[in-house]
Design an enzyme around this catalytic site. Structure first.
Site, short mmCIF file in Angstrom:
data_model
loop_
_atom_site.label_atom_id
_atom_site.label_comp_id
_atom_site.label_asym_id
_atom_site.label_seq_id
_atom_site.Cartn_x
_atom_site.Cartn_y
_atom_site.Cartn_z
N LYS A 1 0.82 -1.22 0.00
CA LYS A 1 0.00 0.00 0.00
C LYS A 1 0.85 1.26 0.00
O LYS A 1 0.61 2.19 -0.77
CB LYS A 1 -0.92 0.03 1.23
N ASN B 1 -3.13 6.14 6.02
CA ASN B 1 -2.38 5.20 6.86
C ASN B 1 -0.87 5.40 6.69
O ASN B 1 -0.09 4.66 7.28
CB ASN B 1 -2.78 3.76 6.47
N HIS C 1 -3.75 -9.65 10.31
CA HIS C 1 -4.61 -9.16 11.39
C HIS C 1 -5.60 -10.22 11.88
O HIS C 1 -6.73 -9.89 12.25
CB HIS C 1 -5.37 -7.90 10.95
#
Length: 451
Positions: free
Chosen positions: A121, A144, A189
């Site tokens: 990302k 982010n 996650h």
């Protein structure tokens, strides 16, 4: 003036990290009554908050159910799960839980390129931002990555490029991206999500109400469940069809390509590895979607040499290369680094891995490690779990500290080899954050050679 208007309803900001403080500042500027709740007794930015806004009520040490239920709306930092009982109870009472990205999307009509994925990302977000800059477009880059997104509103922009995590997407409802993508999806996650389906659903939210989307045609999980009439394209490391982005090989040379058109040889890129070829193709597809000229985009790809802590070359000494990929915090990222590096060197990879595993399955690392690695040096909390998951064919060592791991890797390395720190894990068992882990690795490597 908006800052002088007293608006109705209490906004409770949950979490007082960098993002939380930016939310408080924005909401106070907009005239809202704000309270802050943090589970920590002494969160970062507390002194700064009390100096700037002594009137803001602050509740510390736990999620304050009473305060949350008094909110008109809750603005939750991405590090806190919206499924925490106190937040779930608030949602059940009809109180919306949002995040800073939602506030941002409500505040601007400027086109947004929205980027998510399990890996890459930051690299793709940075690339698209630099491509826009090279074309003379006034661009704001954040989310982010680096700058809290609400701080971008302080300066005018013709385009925003945002890196968005699954946590941020969970609390975003008003995003209407000019161009949106999921770059890839791999297990991550799993300490926060019940299963891959839940994680996948969070990522898919990026496509809601988008005007254009870009998918990875070699990863079906990136494909949205959207009406077919929404314009779109794809990228991949295979030859592209018409209007798609991909790789064409001719006479032993690989080219970035759009359809049958060769754009540039991959060897002219400033970043190396197949994973970065995919990142470049994704950036090109997103850039084209928001009318960034091809010339500016290709110039950027020639000059961009990568981000810190992402397969960053630290030094090459005695024909051994040392790479800092501390941002490799999940299995997918580490796998991409092993494959990209392993295919580009004459020797073998010595991998330093370990930390907090976040409930991941480490078995997918084995085939690439069997193919490319000489040894694996394991550190951190989940070292034994990783050892148990990896193929018994692999040579494995344990290290009590990162300095110890670097020294062991140094003893194992021969001319042509590469030592790769790509932990496939979070860092908070031994380090402040992944940047701290990366800096300590660089320091340990430099100490070997007295650099």
């Amino acid at each position: 003036m908006a800052g002088l208007i007293q608006r109705a309803g209490l906004k409770v900001v949950v979490g007082l990290g960098k993002t939380g403080l930016s939310c408080v500042r924005y909401l106070k500027q907009m005239g809202y009554t704000v309270a802050v709740n943090d589970t920590r007794e002494n969160p970062p930015n507390l002194a700064e908050l009390r100096t700037e806004y002594p009137d803001v009520v602050v509740s510390l040490g736990h999620l304050d159910a009473e305060l949350l239920l008094s909110a008109q709306e809750i603005v939750c930092s991405p590090g806190i799960s919206i499924n925490e009982p106190a937040l779930a109870a608030a949602r059940q009472h009809g109180i919306q839980v949002i995040g800073d990205i939602e506030l941002f999307c409500r505040a601007t009509t400027t086109p947004i390129v929205a980027i998510t994925g399990s890996n890459a990302k930051s690299t793709v977000t940075t690339l698209v931002g630099l491509m826009a800059e090279a074309a003379g477009i006034v661009v704001g880059v954040g989310g982010n990555l680096g700058t809290p997104v609400l701080e971008l509103l302080a300066q005018p922009a013709d385009l925003y490029v945002l890196e968005l995590s699954s946590f941020q997407l969970e609390t975003t409802f008003s995003l209407q991206a000019a161009a949106a993508t999921i770059l890839n999806i791999s297990e991550d996650h799993m300490d926060r999500y019940a299963n891959m389906q839940e994680y996948h659903a969070a990522k898919q939210r990026i496509y809601r109400n988008c005007h254009y989307y870009v998918t990875n045609r070699q990863d079906l999980l990136t494909v949205p469940l959207l009406p077919e009439h929404i314009p779109n394209t794809s990228f991949g490391l295979n030859p592209p069809d018409l209007h798609q982005y991909g790789v064409i090989k001719e006479q032993g040379v690989s080219y970035l390509a759009k359809g049958a058109q060769k754009l540039m040889p991959t060897q002219e890129m400033g970043i190396f590895g197949e994973h970065n070829v995919a990142n470049a193709l994704a950036a090109l597809a997103l850039g084209e979607a928001v009318n960034i000229p091809m010339t500016a985009m290709l110039t950027t790809l020639r000059h961009f040499t990568g981000l810190p802590h992402r397969c960053q070359l630290v030094t090459k000494q005695q024909q051994v290369a040392w790479y800092n990929d501390s941002k490799g915090t999940n299995v997918g990222a580490t796998l991409a680094a092993i494959n990209g590096l392993g295919a580009s060197i004459s020797g073998q990879v010595i991998l330093i891995a370990g930390g907090v595993g976040k409930g991941q399955d480490f078995r997918p690392l084995s085939p690439a490690l069997v193919q490319y690695s000489k040894a694996v040096v394991l550190i951190g909390e989940d070292a034994q779990k990783i050892d148990a998951a990896l193929s018994p064919q692999l040579v494995k060592y344990y290290a009590s500290t990162l300095v110890d791991a670097v020294q062991q890797a140094h003893q194992l390395a021969c001319a042509g080899d590469a030592v790769l720190l790509s932990p496939a894990c979070a860092s908070f068992d031994m380090f402040k954050h992944y940047e701290d882990r990366g800096h300590q690795f660089v320091a340990a490597v430099n100490a070997l050679y007295s650099l």
